[in-house]
Design an enzyme around this catalytic site. Structure first.
Site, PDB file in Angstrom:
ATOM      1  N   LYS A  21       0.827  -1.223   0.000  1.00  0.00           N
ATOM      2  CA  LYS A  21       0.000   0.000   0.000  1.00  0.00           C
ATOM      3  C   LYS A  21       0.853   1.262   0.000  1.00  0.00           C
ATOM      4  CE  LYS A  21      -2.170  -1.186   3.757  1.00  0.00           C
ATOM      5  NZ  LYS A  21      -1.594  -2.528   3.915  1.00  0.00           N
ATOM      6  N   GLY A  45       4.055  -0.905   8.647  1.00  0.00           N
ATOM      7  CA  GLY A  45       5.210  -0.380   7.929  1.00  0.00           C
ATOM      8  C   GLY A  45       4.921  -0.250   6.453  1.00  0.00           C
ATOM      9  N   HIS A  46       5.012   0.960   5.917  1.00  0.00           N
ATOM     10  CA  HIS A  46       4.833   1.196   4.489  1.00  0.00           C
ATOM     11  C   HIS A  46       6.185   1.566   3.889  1.00  0.00           C
ATOM     12  CE1 HIS A  46       0.242   2.166   4.830  1.00  0.00           C
ATOM     13  NE2 HIS A  46       0.549   0.918   5.096  1.00  0.00           N
ATOM     14  N   GLN A 229      -2.581  -2.144   7.832  1.00  0.00           N
ATOM     15  CA  GLN A 229      -2.841  -3.586   7.863  1.00  0.00           C
ATOM     16  C   GLN A 229      -3.720  -3.985   6.660  1.00  0.00           C
ATOM     17  OE1 GLN A 229      -3.357  -1.981  11.226  1.00  0.00           O
ATOM     18  NE2 GLN A 229      -1.202  -2.340  11.489  1.00  0.00           N
TER      19      GLN A 229
END
Length: 446
Positions: A21, A45-46, A229
């Protein structure tokens, strides 16, 4: 009377999170005035790669990587002040100064050290069912929120409230942790001093973000709501109890930002071309052995925050149909198509088998979920690289067929395909681009 589509989009994970994402929000944020995060904490975490430079974002919305895009941490997020300050300091060393661009809801709840103490002790206690949490205090912070004993960001600005809250909470949590888990107590005075100093640095970021977002829409600006998420980790609709503690689905965007449901223009679900999940819990299409290792190695399937190896599985169409149903997903973004390039044959789950009967339904109970057997259909691989491909027609025919099958079976239209980790390695479908342009006409095309 027809109503004009709101200039907003929810971008969320259609699976168990880790769908990529971060890159997608970054790519699309060039078309939006504001990016607002609506759920979760610093367990999400992105990873965004721009020109080969890697940015790992945990609390800060991806919009900060666009200088003309405002970023909002909504009221549905739980904020760890120390993690937040570390993240903005790290961004500054990478050349990203978020001052004047990033805002935190004054109604968001705060994670404090006793939340981490309780979660870590509970997760490792003998005889307790392991959920596979990151032990960062996310769940206990939401627990305090729901039992109306939490500390909100606005309370950080009042030293008297902050001191009293920490003293009372530490007395309670220390007693519980000592009685149940034998944990050493935390020092409330030391904690207060640390968080009072942190509050001074955080104060300039605090705002009434609900009013800010609604004013932006009133003024004709566009908003992207960034999920954390994934759908199957949603507290209500996921594989309970192996879920997160917040609303990861599209409805969470409304609850977690204070923007009304009639202001949601479209929902964009992000799905890998296969499936992964981290932690414990049911996983009908999970694969073990060499095929898993191929996907994990080619897809770099390790948690951006924890480094934990992800479990890997074949594409799950019943899961995608369920996800599209509860989110009202209009568009799908397919990531990591290139990870499948090396496979001669690609199994796809088209249905489940439960108690001898074929079904599309995902059982509500864990025992039912664990009993599900995937019904697999083998599709031919394409055996050539799709990395860096920029148009749909340039993809190998077998890859196009795979994507068309995914689209026809998922209940949503494919709007974008990611063919590599960098911002530029993306295929944008014309109809999807037109939809985005209609929502944000004042923003330049990508």
């Amino acid at each position: 009377m027809s109503q004009m589509r709101a200039k907003t989009a929810v971008v969320l994970g259609a699976q168990w999170g880790d769908e990529g994402k971060g890159k997608i929000v970054d790519v699309l944020s060039g078309r939006f005035s504001v990016v607002a995060r609506y759920a979760g904490g610093h367990n999400a975490g992105h990873t965004v790669i721009i020109g080969g430079k890697k940015f790992i974002l945990q609390l800060v919305p991806c919009g900060v990587l666009r200088p003309d895009c405002r970023a909002v941490i909504g009221n549905g997020v739980v904020l760890d002040p120390m993690a937040f300050l570390q993240e903005i300091d790290r961004l500054k060393t990478l050349g990203v100064d978020v001052a004047g661009q990033l805002f935190i809801s004054d109604r968001a709840h705060v994670i404090l050290p006793y939340h981490r103490m309780i979660e870590l002790a509970a997760e490792n206690a003998p005889g307790r069912m392991k959920i596979g949490t990151t032990s960062r205090g996310i769940g206990p912070a939401y627990e305090d929120k729901m039992k109306r004993s939490g500390l909100r960001v606005v309370d950080l600005l009042n030293p008297a409230i902050l001191r009293t809250h920490i003293q009372n909470a530490c007395h309670e949590k220390n007693t519980i942790a000592q009685a149940l888990f034998g944990t050493d107590p935390l020092d409330p005075n030391k904690m207060y001093e640390e968080y009072a100093r942190a509050a001074e640095r955080i104060a300039p970021f605090i705002a009434d973000t609900s009013t800010m977002l609604n004013n932006a829409l009133r003024d004709g600006q566009s908003i992207m709501f960034e999920g954390a998420q994934g759908t199957m980790l949603d507290i209500d609709h996921g594989t309970y109890p192996f879920v997160t503690s917040s609303s990861a689905t599209a409805g969470g965007a409304v609850i977690g930002t204070g923007v009304g449901p009639t202001k949601i223009g479209t929902v964009i679900g992000v799905t890998k071309a296969y499936v992964t999940r981290v932690g414990e819990g049911p996983f009908p299409t999970e694969i073990l052995g060499p095929s898993c290792e191929i996907l994990r190695a080619r897809g770099q399937e390790y948690g951006a925050v924890t480094g934990r190896p992800r479990r890997c599985g074949w594409l799950d169409l019943p899961l995608l149909r369920y996800s599209s149903q509860i989110n009202g997903t209009e568009w799908l973004v397919v990531t990591k198509l290139d990870v499948l390039d090396a496979l001669k044959e690609i199994p796809v789950c088209t249905a489940y088998r439960l108690n001898g009967k074929q079904t599309d339904s995902i059982p509500a109970d864990v025992r039912g979920q664990d009993s599900v057997q995937p019904v697999l259909t083998a599709m031919p691989g394409w055996g050539e690289s799709t990395e860096n491909v920029r148009t749909f027609d340039q993809l190998p025919k077998a890859a196009r067929d795979y994507l068309k099958f995914l689209e026809s079976e998922s209940g949503a239209k494919i709007g974008m395909i990611s063919t590599g980790p960098d911002r530029e390695q993306s295929i944008l479908m014309p109809e999807f681009a037109a939809c985005l342009d209609a929502m944000s006409p004042d923003h330049a095309a990508l």
